[in-house]
Write an enzyme that holds these catalytic residues in place. Structure first.
Site, PDB file in Angstrom:
ATOM      1  N   LYS A 240       0.811  -1.214   0.000  1.00 38.75           N
ATOM      2  CA  LYS A 240       0.000   0.000   0.000  1.00 38.75           C
ATOM      3  C   LYS A 240       0.849   1.271   0.000  1.00 38.75           C
ATOM      4  CE  LYS A 240      -4.213  -1.967   1.881  1.00 38.75           C
ATOM      5  NZ  LYS A 240      -3.811  -3.336   2.311  1.00 38.75           N
TER       6      LYS A 240
HETATM    7  C1  LIG Z   1      -4.547  -4.405   1.890  1.00 39.82           C
HETATM    8  C2  LIG Z   1      -3.830  -5.670   1.862  1.00 39.82           C
HETATM    9  C3  LIG Z   1      -4.274  -6.743   1.085  1.00 39.82           C
HETATM   10  C4  LIG Z   1      -5.553  -6.674   0.299  1.00 39.82           C
HETATM   11  O1  LIG Z   1      -5.479  -5.766  -0.783  1.00 39.82           O
HETATM   12  P1  LIG Z   1      -6.817  -5.278  -1.482  1.00 39.82           P
HETATM   13  O2  LIG Z   1      -6.392  -4.270  -2.479  1.00 39.82           O
HETATM   14  O3  LIG Z   1      -7.672  -4.691  -0.395  1.00 39.82           O
HETATM   15  O4  LIG Z   1      -7.461  -6.479  -2.074  1.00 39.82           O
HETATM   16  C5  LIG Z   1      -3.505  -7.887   1.046  1.00 39.82           C
HETATM   17  N1  LIG Z   1      -2.374  -8.005   1.766  1.00 39.82           N
HETATM   18  C6  LIG Z   1      -1.923  -7.001   2.532  1.00 39.82           C
HETATM   19  C7  LIG Z   1      -0.687  -7.213   3.316  1.00 39.82           C
HETATM   20  C8  LIG Z   1      -2.629  -5.811   2.609  1.00 39.82           C
HETATM   21  O5  LIG Z   1      -2.178  -4.821   3.369  1.00 39.82           O
END
Ligand SMILES: *Cc1c(COP(=O)(O)O)cnc(C)c1O
Length: 432
Positions: free
Chosen positions: A107
């Site tokens: 993210k």
């Molecule tokens: C947010 C997150 C996900 C999921 O991603 P999405 O875009 O919400 O499907 C998977 N793994 C980690 C470590 C995350 O932080």
């Protein structure tokens, strides 16, 4: 580029407006009017381009003249200034490591890109912008880090009490300054509901300039395409495009991959790997979309019972179920399977997975058993140390703690607690 609301009852807007608004006034997600096609030669010769050139080329059509090219290049360069390697794990499986950024999760890419775009757009505003975010774990840290000390932007983060890992919590509650963390006595869906109500609240929005930094925001969603291109650049057998397996919760990450595919990126198949929250695996087998209350798992960043971004995936496939089902599979993996996978892959391949990556690895391995001529990669979405509470008991070893994590573990918690009561949140926001 114009963006329309997927609920089709709000006017189309520019990239700037979509970034600032987050959600359309009719509560629909914004979606680009055109999916820019990249020529086949670009994908064929991708090794000849630097990562900065690739990222700029992918994102530029979505923004066009709304940010001058020189500034956009700078934003792109800052967004991707860490390694994104594709590493072999076993004979037919690779790991796309997305955890080398400042908060050790994928993210960081979206949050860094968005914070810089928003910073650019509000530079000459006299009114402060408040970014309001619900997090199931990693969003909070990435957003807090991305926006920390960005001028003119206040950030308010809601997270479910006791349902994020200790490292995740520390990453969002220790910054202070323009970052406020609110610990909600409830689950992630409660947090998301509160945020949705705040955005729909006319009176609140007259007093405050509210925006979201969740993966529904186009400025977080669109740059997530970058690393699918970087993976393709590192993919050795260009004659056999990869099966791509994405550990999924709110489905923003995989939706970015599908968007890159719609622009021409070669892909064999997508797998959305879910934990016990299996609304989409159920949808793909029954064609009935039935949102559920989220259940807590050891891959908590994917504990989502009503994935917001799935409507964008439906739109990308023009709501044709059969073309969607041909390109996308989705499976549900239990905590038990996740733990076994972490242990096995560590013992057999000396590769340490985090619980989210383990869900992805397991789903991909199963798919490749049935499709032995294919190869693939999964997205390793977080560093295993972020989930040491889960991983260490499984491997019976301690994970060395990186310097950046050690620094925040001793810091003071600055969050405030709140019941999932909208009036309390509203009062807090109005008094900020
Ligand atoms: C947010 C997150 C996900 C999921 O991603 P999405 O875009 O919400 O499907 C998977 N793994 C980690 C470590 C995350 O932080």
């Amino acid at each position: 580029m114009k963006y329309y609301s997927l609920n089709k009852s709000a006017p189309s807007v520019s990239f700037k407006e979509a970034t600032i608004k987050g959600l359309a006034p009719d509560k629909g997600l914004y979606f680009p009017e055109i999916i820019p096609a990249q020529p086949a030669a670009f994908f064929k010769d991708i090794q000849n381009y630097s990562n900065e050139e690739i990222a700029f080329r992918i994102i530029e059509p979505y923004i066009a003249d709304e940010i001058p090219n020189e500034i956009l290049k700078q934003i792109v360069t800052e967004t991707i200034n860490f390694d994104i390697p594709l590493k072999p794990v076993s004979d037919n499986v690779f790991s796309l490591e997305l955890y080398h950024g400042p908060t050790l999760a994928f993210k960081d890419i979206g949050a860094r890109f968005m914070s810089r775009c928003l910073g650019y757009f509000v530079k000459n505003n006299d009114k402060k912008v408040t970014v309001l975010v619900a997090t199931s774990g990693d969003t909070g840290g990435a957003v807090a880090n991305g926006f920390f000390n960005v001028d003119g932007v206040e950030v308010v983060i809601l997270y479910p009490s006791g349902k994020v890992s200790s490292v995740q919590e520390k990453q969002l509650v220790t910054l202070g300054n323009n970052i406020s963390a609110i610990e909600i006595n409830g689950n992630f869906d409660d947090c998301q509901q509160l945020v949705k109500r705040a955005f729909a609240d006319k009176q609140l929005n007259e007093s405050l300039f509210l925006t979201s930094a969740n993966s529904i925001n186009v400025a977080r969603w669109l740059p997530q395409q970058f690393y699918y291109l970087f993976a393709w650049k590192q993919w050795i057998d260009k004659n056999t495009p990869p099966v791509i397996c994405v550990p999924s919760g709110n489905f923003g990450n995989i939706c970015a991959g599908i968007l890159a595919y719609a622009s021409g990126l070669p892909v064999q198949h997508f797998i959305a790997a879910c934990n016990s929250n299996k609304v989409i695996p159920d949808f793909l087998s029954t064609q009935i979309y039935q949102p559920k209350k989220a259940v807590a798992t050891i891959s908590n960043a994917m504990d989502v019972g009503d994935p917001s971004n799935f409507v964008r995936i439906l739109e990308l496939f023009h709501h044709k179920f059969h073309s969607l089902a041909k390109m996308l599979s989705s499976v549900s993996i239990s905590d038990e399977e996740t733990r076994t996978t972490i242990s096995q892959v560590y013992n057999e391949h000396k590769y340490l997975l985090d619980p989210h990556g383990a869900v992805g690895y397991f789903a991909l391995k199963n798919y490749l058993k049935i499709h032995p001529d294919n190869k693939g990669y999964f997205l390793e979405t977080a560093h295993p140390v972020k989930f040491f509470d889960v991983v260490e008991p499984v491997i019976h070893e301690q994970i060395p703690i990186p310097e950046s994590v050690r620094n925040i573990l001793g810091k003071e918690k600055l969050s405030i607690s709140m019941e999932p009561d909208y009036e309390d949140l509203k009062a807090f926001l109005l008094n900020k």
